[in-house]
Design a protein around this motif. Structure first.
Motif, PDB file in Angstrom:
ATOM      1  N   ASP A 264       0.855  -1.183   0.000  1.00  9.31           N
ATOM      2  CA  ASP A 264       0.000   0.000   0.000  1.00  9.31           C
ATOM      3  C   ASP A 264       0.894   1.237   0.000  1.00  9.31           C
ATOM      4  OD1 ASP A 264       0.848   0.524   2.661  1.00  9.31           O
ATOM      5  OD2 ASP A 264      -0.899  -0.473   3.511  1.00  9.31           O
ATOM      6  N   ASP A 265       0.285   2.425  -0.127  1.00 11.06           N
ATOM      7  CA  ASP A 265       1.083   3.635  -0.307  1.00 11.06           C
ATOM      8  C   ASP A 265       1.999   3.913   0.887  1.00 11.06           C
ATOM      9  OD1 ASP A 265      -0.382   3.760  -2.596  1.00 11.06           O
ATOM     10  OD2 ASP A 265      -1.307   5.707  -2.213  1.00 11.06           O
ATOM     11  N   ARG A 266       1.484   3.737   2.086  1.00  5.13           N
ATOM     12  CA  ARG A 266       2.312   3.988   3.281  1.00  5.13           C
ATOM     13  C   ARG A 266       3.507   3.035   3.327  1.00  5.13           C
ATOM     14  NH1 ARG A 266       1.593   5.531   8.919  1.00  5.13           N
ATOM     15  NH2 ARG A 266      -0.653   5.845   8.636  1.00  5.13           N
ATOM     16  N   ARG A 267       3.228   1.756   3.110  1.00  5.13           N
ATOM     17  CA  ARG A 267       4.307   0.757   3.180  1.00  5.13           C
ATOM     18  C   ARG A 267       5.320   0.977   2.054  1.00  5.13           C
ATOM     19  NH1 ARG A 267       7.068  -2.074   6.689  1.00  5.13           N
ATOM     20  NH2 ARG A 267       7.292  -4.293   6.273  1.00  5.13           N
ATOM     21  N   ALA A 268       4.838   1.373   0.898  1.00  2.00           N
ATOM     22  CA  ALA A 268       5.747   1.669  -0.209  1.00  2.00           C
ATOM     23  C   ALA A 268       6.651   2.847   0.139  1.00  2.00           C
ATOM     24  CB  ALA A 268       4.951   1.976  -1.469  1.00  2.00           C
ATOM     25  N   GLY A 269       6.073   3.862   0.805  1.00  2.00           N
ATOM     26  CA  GLY A 269       6.886   4.995   1.247  1.00  2.00           C
ATOM     27  C   GLY A 269       7.974   4.565   2.203  1.00  2.00           C
ATOM     28  N   GLU A 270       7.659   3.632   3.083  1.00  2.00           N
ATOM     29  CA  GLU A 270       8.666   3.119   4.025  1.00  2.00           C
ATOM     30  C   GLU A 270       9.771   2.372   3.285  1.00  2.00           C
ATOM     31  OE1 GLU A 270       6.335   0.746   6.647  1.00  2.00           O
ATOM     32  OE2 GLU A 270       5.494   2.465   7.743  1.00  2.00           O
ATOM     33  N   ALA A 271       9.394   1.579   2.276  1.00  2.00           N
ATOM     34  CA  ALA A 271      10.385   0.824   1.506  1.00  2.00           C
ATOM     35  C   ALA A 271      11.306   1.774   0.738  1.00  2.00           C
ATOM     36  CB  ALA A 271       9.684  -0.135   0.550  1.00  2.00           C
ATOM     37  N   MET A 272      10.729   2.789   0.122  1.00  2.00           N
ATOM     38  CA  MET A 272      11.549   3.732  -0.645  1.00  2.00           C
ATOM     39  C   MET A 272      12.468   4.533   0.268  1.00  2.00           C
ATOM     40  SD  MET A 272       9.050   5.069  -3.745  1.00  2.00           S
ATOM     41  CE  MET A 272       7.677   5.612  -2.701  1.00  2.00           C
ATOM     42  N   THR A 273      11.964   4.916   1.447  1.00  2.00           N
ATOM     43  CA  THR A 273      12.798   5.643   2.402  1.00  2.00           C
ATOM     44  C   THR A 273      13.969   4.794   2.862  1.00  2.00           C
ATOM     45  OG1 THR A 273      10.927   6.965   3.174  1.00  2.00           O
ATOM     46  CG2 THR A 273      12.814   6.787   4.651  1.00  2.00           C
ATOM     47  N   LEU A 274      13.695   3.525   3.178  1.00  2.00           N
ATOM     48  CA  LEU A 274      14.780   2.615   3.586  1.00  2.00           C
ATOM     49  C   LEU A 274      15.825   2.510   2.484  1.00  2.00           C
ATOM     50  CD1 LEU A 274      14.427  -0.818   5.337  1.00  2.00           C
ATOM     51  CD2 LEU A 274      15.916  -0.548   3.351  1.00  2.00           C
ATOM     52  N   ALA A 275      15.374   2.320   1.242  1.00  2.00           N
ATOM     53  CA  ALA A 275      16.306   2.151   0.131  1.00  2.00           C
ATOM     54  C   ALA A 275      17.141   3.403  -0.100  1.00  2.00           C
ATOM     55  CB  ALA A 275      15.526   1.798  -1.140  1.00  2.00           C
ATOM     56  N   LEU A 276      16.508   4.568  -0.018  1.00  2.00           N
ATOM     57  CA  LEU A 276      17.231   5.811  -0.270  1.00  2.00           C
ATOM     58  C   LEU A 276      18.224   6.137   0.834  1.00  2.00           C
ATOM     59  CD1 LEU A 276      14.285   7.926  -1.694  1.00  2.00           C
ATOM     60  CD2 LEU A 276      16.300   7.168  -2.951  1.00  2.00           C
ATOM     61  N   ASN A 277      17.984   5.619   2.024  1.00  2.00           N
ATOM     62  CA  ASN A 277      18.920   5.845   3.130  1.00  2.00           C
ATOM     63  C   ASN A 277      19.996   4.764   3.219  1.00  2.00           C
ATOM     64  OD1 ASN A 277      17.830   8.258   4.153  1.00  2.00           O
ATOM     65  ND2 ASN A 277      16.217   7.147   5.239  1.00  2.00           N
ATOM     66  N   ALA A 278      19.860   3.715   2.426  1.00  2.00           N
ATOM     67  CA  ALA A 278      20.858   2.641   2.419  1.00  2.00           C
ATOM     68  C   ALA A 278      22.081   3.070   1.595  1.00  2.00           C
ATOM     69  CB  ALA A 278      20.247   1.367   1.839  1.00  2.00           C
ATOM     70  N   PRO A 279      23.248   2.503   1.883  1.00  2.00           N
ATOM     71  CA  PRO A 279      24.485   2.886   1.173  1.00  2.00           C
ATOM     72  C   PRO A 279      24.608   2.191  -0.181  1.00  2.00           C
ATOM     73  CG  PRO A 279      24.994   1.228   2.807  1.00  2.00           C
ATOM     74  CD  PRO A 279      23.531   1.514   2.975  1.00  2.00           C
ATOM     75  N   VAL A 280      23.583   2.364  -1.050  1.00  2.00           N
ATOM     76  CA  VAL A 280      23.579   1.649  -2.327  1.00  2.00           C
ATOM     77  C   VAL A 280      23.365   2.574  -3.533  1.00  2.00           C
ATOM     78  CG1 VAL A 280      22.849  -0.551  -1.336  1.00  2.00           C
ATOM     79  CG2 VAL A 280      21.121   1.104  -2.082  1.00  2.00           C
ATOM     80  N   GLU A 281      23.221   3.881  -3.292  1.00  2.00           N
ATOM     81  CA  GLU A 281      23.098   4.876  -4.358  1.00  2.00           C
ATOM     82  C   GLU A 281      21.932   4.579  -5.305  1.00  2.00           C
ATOM     83  OE1 GLU A 281      26.869   5.230  -6.280  1.00  2.00           O
ATOM     84  OE2 GLU A 281      27.867   5.999  -4.494  1.00  2.00           O
ATOM     85  N   VAL A 282      20.742   4.529  -4.757  1.00  2.00           N
ATOM     86  CA  VAL A 282      19.530   4.354  -5.562  1.00  2.00           C
ATOM     87  C   VAL A 282      19.356   5.561  -6.478  1.00  2.00           C
ATOM     88  CG1 VAL A 282      17.002   4.252  -5.461  1.00  2.00           C
ATOM     89  CG2 VAL A 282      18.386   2.885  -3.880  1.00  2.00           C
ATOM     90  N   SER A 283      19.110   5.322  -7.769  1.00  2.00           N
ATOM     91  CA  SER A 283      18.970   6.426  -8.728  1.00  2.00           C
ATOM     92  C   SER A 283      17.546   6.568  -9.254  1.00  2.00           C
ATOM     93  CB  SER A 283      19.924   6.220  -9.909  1.00  2.00           C
ATOM     94  OG  SER A 283      19.542   5.086 -10.676  1.00  2.00           O
ATOM     95  N   GLY A 284      16.627   5.836  -8.666  1.00  2.00           N
ATOM     96  CA  GLY A 284      15.222   5.954  -9.036  1.00  2.00           C
ATOM     97  C   GLY A 284      14.392   5.227  -8.001  1.00  2.00           C
ATOM     98  N   ALA A 285      13.330   5.888  -7.499  1.00  2.00           N
ATOM     99  CA  ALA A 285      12.454   5.255  -6.513  1.00  2.00           C
ATOM    100  C   ALA A 285      11.034   5.702  -6.806  1.00  2.00           C
ATOM    101  CB  ALA A 285      12.860   5.654  -5.091  1.00  2.00           C
ATOM    102  N   ALA A 286      10.195   4.778  -7.232  1.00  2.00           N
ATOM    103  CA  ALA A 286       8.836   5.128  -7.641  1.00  2.00           C
ATOM    104  C   ALA A 286       7.844   4.090  -7.128  1.00  2.00           C
ATOM    105  CB  ALA A 286       8.743   5.215  -9.160  1.00  2.00           C
ATOM    106  N   HIS A 287       6.588   4.537  -7.011  1.00  2.00           N
ATOM    107  CA  HIS A 287       5.520   3.629  -6.586  1.00  2.00           C
ATOM    108  C   HIS A 287       4.283   3.890  -7.421  1.00  2.00           C
ATOM    109  CE1 HIS A 287       2.860   1.222  -4.128  1.00  2.00           C
ATOM    110  NE2 HIS A 287       2.082   2.269  -3.892  1.00  2.00           N
ATOM    111  N   LEU A 288       3.756   2.814  -7.990  1.00  2.00           N
ATOM    112  CA  LEU A 288       2.512   2.871  -8.747  1.00  2.00           C
ATOM    113  C   LEU A 288       1.462   2.090  -7.973  1.00  2.00           C
ATOM    114  CD1 LEU A 288       4.842   3.339 -10.869  1.00  2.00           C
ATOM    115  CD2 LEU A 288       3.280   2.403 -12.572  1.00  2.00           C
ATOM    116  N   PRO A 289       0.495   2.774  -7.327  1.00  2.00           N
ATOM    117  CA  PRO A 289      -0.591   2.051  -6.668  1.00  2.00           C
ATOM    118  C   PRO A 289      -1.320   1.148  -7.658  1.00  2.00           C
ATOM    119  CG  PRO A 289      -0.609   4.383  -6.082  1.00  2.00           C
ATOM    120  CD  PRO A 289       0.371   4.225  -7.199  1.00  2.00           C
ATOM    121  N   ARG A 290      -2.076   0.207  -7.139  1.00  2.00           N
ATOM    122  CA  ARG A 290      -2.683  -0.799  -8.008  1.00  2.00           C
ATOM    123  C   ARG A 290      -3.494  -0.186  -9.149  1.00  2.00           C
ATOM    124  NH1 ARG A 290      -6.483  -6.004  -6.265  1.00  2.00           N
ATOM    125  NH2 ARG A 290      -6.986  -6.638  -8.405  1.00  2.00           N
TER     126      ARG A 290
END
Length: 395
Positions: A199-225
């Motif tokens: 869901d949108d909230r959980r997707a926001g949490e996943a994207m936040t985790l990824a963007l704060n990880a030391p992996v240099e994410v260059s794109g983070a998007a979420h398309l609801p159903r």
């Protein structure tokens, strides 16, 4: 908005632009500034007497791949530059969106128009905005004066940073005639991690985790159903996407690290380089919303609260920049949309639909922008009314 076929001036040199703007100012006439014409419907100009088209300023002045710097006239098409730098294994790092189909436009976007609107694609969260790669300019102010600022080096601290001031001014301060931008080497490889059904909230949490990880994410998007079900994706579940770019070995190692960090969000799949590029092009151009006639909003909010923006509004959303950019299709009243977005510390721009495109400014900020407008274009020659009341585009 004037008919492009009616009274359009198409100068071939900066000197001709100077003459046209100066003559307009002396005669009390106003000009609509057009590049490729793809974004004319966003904050339509009111009361212009003629169109000044930059379609005649299409030269690439200098391109030094070894120095990662490109200088071109403002009317050069984005597609031309993308092809030019790709041949050298390079890219426009801010991944500019074209948006012509989204906006129902027949023309092609130009470099000058993209910088004037400060438009950036999904890579903005990693590489920065268009203005961050805007090194220098030559432009004609509303006074009919030719000015130059910045240069061919990234670190340029002489005088005011006019490039950043022009980025996002939508042609209301000066007519860009020549610009210098930074380019970067294109990624050798890329992969996109997909997580389904959040869901949108959980997707926001996943994207936040990824963007704060030391992996240099260059794109983070979420398309609801409801958005993922649309063409071209035609999926059955909500899709959360995270892109990694770089050398192949580095991409593989970072993907493994991120997959491990995201395991609590559910099973994930990987898109290979080719399918990854296709997917992010769809996100960049907001393809899911091309054929929907409803009003379309471009909402900018802090990424951590991006998922909240559409919750009290009727419509469908697509989240980019880790939630910092929300594209929203909605029939909600414009005042309701803007009130909900302001409550989250953001702002909303109406890209398609009836009503003011840009949010009105008030108080000290409105006074400051009025002073800036008066300094560059005191008689309101350029793009009158483009940004609406209280903005630099007010005539």
């Amino acid at each position: 908005m004037l008919d492009l076929a009616a009274r359009t001036e198409t100068p071939k040199t900066a000197a001709e632009v100077v003459a046209l703007v100066a003559d307009a100012g002396a005669a009390g006439r106003r000009l609509e500034i057009v590049g490729g014409g793809t974004k004319r419907g966003i904050g339509a100009v009111a009361g212009a007497d003629a169109v000044l088209s930059l379609a005649g300023l299409t030269k690439v002045i200098d391109y030094a791949p070894d120095e990662l710097v490109l200088t071109a006239q403002a009317g050069v098409k984005l597609a031309t530059l993308e092809k030019l730098v790709a041949a050298e294994g390079q890219m426009l790092p801010f991944e500019p969106p074209h948006l012509a189909k989204l906006l129902g436009a027949k023309g092609q976007p130009t470099l000058g128009g993209t910088l004037a609107a400060n438009l950036s694609g999904p890579r903005r969260i990693r590489a920065g905005a268009a203005r961050d790669h805007f090194l220098g300019l030559e432009a004609v102010t509303g006074r009919g004066e030719l000015v130059k600022a910045g240069g061919r080096v990234v670190k340029n601290v002489t005088g005011y940073d006019l490039s950043k001031l022009m980025a996002g001014s939508w042609g209301t301060l000066a007519v860009l005639t020549e610009v210098t931008i930074k380019v970067l080497p294109a990624a050798r490889s890329e992969v996109t991690i997909l997580i389904f059904g959040l869901d949108d909230r959980r997707a926001g949490e996943a994207m936040t985790l990824a963007l704060n990880a030391p992996v240099e994410v260059s794109g983070a998007a979420h398309l609801p159903r409801a958005t993922a079900e649309r063409a071209p994706l035609k999926g059955e579940l909500a899709v959360t996407a995270l892109r990694l770019e770089g050398f192949e070995a580095s991409v593989v190692a970072r993907a493994d690290h991120l997959l491990s960090a995201l395991r609590t969000f559910g099973p994930a799949e990987l898109l290979d380089a080719g399918h990854s590029r296709e997917f992010w092009a769809q996100v960049r151009e907001v393809e899911a919303f091309h054929k929907d006639p409803r009003p379309l909003w471009r909402i900018s909010v802090p990424p951590a609260v991006g998922w909240q923006a559409p919750q009290d509004l009727v419509g469908q959303a697509l989240y980019d920049w880790g939630g910092g950019l929300v594209w929203l299709l909605s029939d909600s009243d414009p005042a309701t949309v803007r009130r909900a977005v302001r409550a989250l510390g953001g702002h909303a721009t109406l890209y398609r639909g009836e009503g003011p495109a840009f949010e009105p400014l008030e108080g000290p900020l409105a006074a400051l922008t009025a002073r800036v407008k008066a300094a560059f274009d005191p008689t309101g020659v350029l793009n009158p009314g483009r940004l609406g009341p209280g903005r630099m585009g007010q005539g």
